[in-house]
Design an enzyme around this catalytic site. Structure first.
Site, PDB file in Angstrom:
ATOM      1  N   TYR A  22      16.444  28.591  11.385  1.00 53.48           N
ATOM      2  CA  TYR A  22      15.223  29.286  11.789  1.00 53.48           C
ATOM      3  C   TYR A  22      14.978  29.142  13.284  1.00 53.48           C
ATOM      4  CZ  TYR A  22      13.665  29.900   6.945  1.00 53.48           C
ATOM      5  OH  TYR A  22      13.552  30.276   5.643  1.00 53.48           O
ATOM      6  N   LYS A  67       0.845  -1.201   0.000  1.00 55.21           N
ATOM      7  CA  LYS A  67       0.000   0.000   0.000  1.00 55.21           C
ATOM      8  C   LYS A  67       0.878   1.249   0.000  1.00 55.21           C
ATOM      9  CE  LYS A  67      -0.385  -0.328   5.038  1.00 55.21           C
ATOM     10  NZ  LYS A  67      -1.192  -0.930   6.106  1.00 55.21           N
TER      11      LYS A  67
HETATM   12  C1  LIG Z   1      -0.491  -1.982   6.731  1.00 52.08           C
HETATM   13  C2  LIG Z   1      -1.107  -3.248   7.130  1.00 52.08           C
HETATM   14  C3  LIG Z   1      -0.314  -4.379   7.348  1.00 52.08           C
HETATM   15  C4  LIG Z   1       1.194  -4.347   7.348  1.00 52.08           C
HETATM   16  O1  LIG Z   1       1.637  -3.833   8.595  1.00 52.08           O
HETATM   17  P1  LIG Z   1       3.191  -3.703   8.941  1.00 52.08           P
HETATM   18  O2  LIG Z   1       3.208  -3.243  10.334  1.00 52.08           O
HETATM   19  O3  LIG Z   1       3.745  -2.694   7.997  1.00 52.08           O
HETATM   20  O4  LIG Z   1       3.775  -5.053   8.744  1.00 52.08           O
HETATM   21  C5  LIG Z   1      -0.958  -5.574   7.615  1.00 52.08           C
HETATM   22  N1  LIG Z   1      -2.313  -5.641   7.677  1.00 52.08           N
HETATM   23  C6  LIG Z   1      -3.092  -4.565   7.491  1.00 52.08           C
HETATM   24  C7  LIG Z   1      -4.563  -4.703   7.581  1.00 52.08           C
HETATM   25  C8  LIG Z   1      -2.523  -3.334   7.213  1.00 52.08           C
HETATM   26  O5  LIG Z   1      -3.297  -2.259   7.046  1.00 52.08           O
END
Ligand SMILES: *Cc1c(COP(=O)(O)O)cnc(C)c1O
Length: 366
Positions: free
Chosen positions: A256, A36
Site C-alpha cells: 500500500y 496486568k
Molecule cells: C506496570 C507497572 C509496573 C511494572 O513496570 P515494568 O516497567 O513493566 O517493570 C510497576 N509498578 C506499577 C505501578 C505499574 O503500573
C-alpha cells in the site's frame, strides 16, 4: 489449515525471569509479579501458574482478573495497582483479600466508611513523588496514613511510589528525595521498584518490588542494556510463514502507498502477519525480521493481514519458509525500537485471533 501465524509462550522462560527478579531483589524482599493487561498479553493464568509455587504475589489492575486469580487458588497477595474504582470494588477487594492501592481521597473515604467495612484489608498508599499520574502529594501523606491507621479493619500499610524515568537519564534520585523523608517519618514498609529500578538501582528497590516487563523477557532500557545482557529470556515468540514470493524489478513498488520502491531486481516474501495480528503498522521498511533463520528486513507498509520482507539474502526461502516476527532469535526490543515503540506495546497488542501455544515450564526447564 489455519493461517500459519501463531505465538508461543515459553513459561519456563517466564519462570526463569521471575526467579532472576527474586535474586536481584534479594532474600529480604518480596517480588510481586506484575501481570496486568493479561500478563502483558502472555495469558494471565498460564503465567501465574508457572510461578505458583514460588511467587510472592501478583499485581494487576482489573478486578475480574484479580478475582480470577484468587478463585484459581492463588493465596499470595494480589495488589490492585489503580486501587478500587468504586465502593463495590472495595467490597470485592475485602471479600477476596485483595490489596488495593489508595491514591485519592475518595478511596480513603470509602475505606473509612463503616457501611462498607466487611472485613480486613491491606493497602498501599501511593505517593506522587513527581510522576504526576497517581498518588497523594508528599505533604498529604502523613494525615492520610494517620487516617488509615485509625480504621480498625485496615491491616498492613505500605508506602508506594512509581518512578517516571528509572530507565532514563533522570533516574530516580529526585523522586526518592521526596519519598525517603516520609519513609523515615512513618516507618512503614515500602514498594518502589519497577523492572528498570530493580535492575539499575537494586539497593533502592524497597521492601516489595514490582517487576513487569523483565518477566516477559523485555529490557526496560534496550538502549542501555539488551534483555540478553541482563540475563533475561524471551517468553513470547511470534512466528508465521512466507505465503507468497514475488520477484520485482528495479523501480517496482511493494505494498500500500508504494512506500518501498526496489532499486534492483529482488525477491520479496509475503508473510502471513499484519496489524490485525498485533504487528505494529507503523513499523517502517527495514524493521528486522527473521526468515528461514536469516535476519532480514521488512519492506513497505504493513497491511492488515500481511507484510512484505526482503529475500535477497535468503535465496532458498520459498512459500512455507518459517518466519520469526519477534521472540526467540529476534529480540522484541529490536523490532520495537525499529518501529519507534517499546516491547511492552508489541506484547500487549497481540491480537486474540493469533493462536497461542504454551510451552510448559517443566518441558522447557532442560
Ligand atoms: C506496570 C507497572 C509496573 C511494572 O513496570 P515494568 O516497567 O513493566 O517493570 C510497576 N509498578 C506499577 C505501578 C505499574 O503500573
Amino acid at each position: 489449515m489455519p493461517r500459519p501465524i501463531r505465538a508461543t509462550v515459553d513459561l519456563g522462560a517466564f519462570r526463569h525471569n521471575y526467579q532472576l527478579s527474586q535474586r536481584l531483589a534479594g532474600p529480604d524482599r518480596r517480588a510481586l509479579a506484575v501481570v496486568k493487561a493479561n500478563a502483558y498479553g502472555h495469558g494471565l493464568l498460564p503465567c501465574a501458574e508457572a510461578i505458583r509455587d514460588i511467587a510472592h504475589g501478583f499485581a494487576l489492575l482489573d478486578m475480574a482478573e484479580a478475582v480470577q486469580l484468587r478463585e484459581s487458588g492463588f493465596d499470595q497477595s494480589i495488589v490492585l495497582l489503580e486501587g478500587c474504582f468504586d465502593r463495590e470494588d472495595l467490597r470485592e477487594a475485602r471479600r477476596f483479600r485483595l490489596t488495593p492501592v489508595v491514591h485519592h481521597p475518595q478511596q480513603l473515604a470509602d475505606l473509612a466508611d463503616p457501611a462498607w467495612d466487611c472485613g480486613p484489608v491491606d493497602v498501599l498508599v501511593k505517593v506522587n513523588t513527581g510522576m504526576n499520574r497517581l498518588g497523594f502529594l508528599p505533604a498529604e501523606v502523613e494525615p492520610v496514613v494517620a487516617r488509615l491507621r485509625a480504621i480498625p479493619s485496615v491491616g498492613t500499610i505500605h508506602l508506594m511510589t512509581h518512578f517516571a524515568d528509572a530507565d532514563g537519564p533522570t533516574g530516580i534520585e529526585a523522586q526518592l528525595e521526596h519519598f525517603l523523608p516520609l519513609q523515615a517519618a512513618l516507618g512503614l514498609p515500602t514498594s518502589l521498584a519497577n523492572s528498570a529500578t530493580l535492575l539499575r538501582f537494586p539497593e533502592q528497590a524497597g521492601d516489595v518490588v514490582r517487576p513487569g516487563i523483565m518477566l516477559y523477557g523485555g529490557s526496560p532500557m534496550p538502549d542501555r542494556q539488551s534483555a540478553q545482557a541482563l540475563g533475561l529470556q524471551p517468553v513470547m515468540t511470534l512466528v508465521s510463514q512466507i505465503i507468497a514470493v514475488q520477484t520485482v524489478t528495479a523501480g517496482q513498488a511493494v505494498g500500500y502507498g508504494a512506500t518501498f520502491v526496489a532499486d534492483r531486481p529482488m525477491r520479496v516474501g509475503v508473510v502471513a502477519c499484519g496489524y490485525a495480528d498485533g504487528y505494529p503498522r507503523h513499523a517502517p521498511t527495514g524493521t528486522p525480521i527473521r526468515v528461514a533463520g536469516v535476519l532480514t528486513r521488512t519492506l513497505g507498509r504493513v497491511s492488515m493481514d500481511m507484510l512484505a520482507c526482503d529475500l535477497s539474502e535468503v535465496p532458498n526461502a520459498e512459500v512455507g519458509a518459517p518466519v520469526v516476527l519477534w521472540g526467540a532469535g529476534l529480540p522484541a526490543d529490536d523490532v520495537a525500537t525499529a518501529a519507534g515503540t517499546i516491547s511492552y506495546e508489541l506484547f500487549c497488542a497481540l491480537a486474540p485471533r493469533v493462536p497461542v501455544h504454551l510451552i510448559s515450564a517443566s518441558s522447557s526447564a532442560a
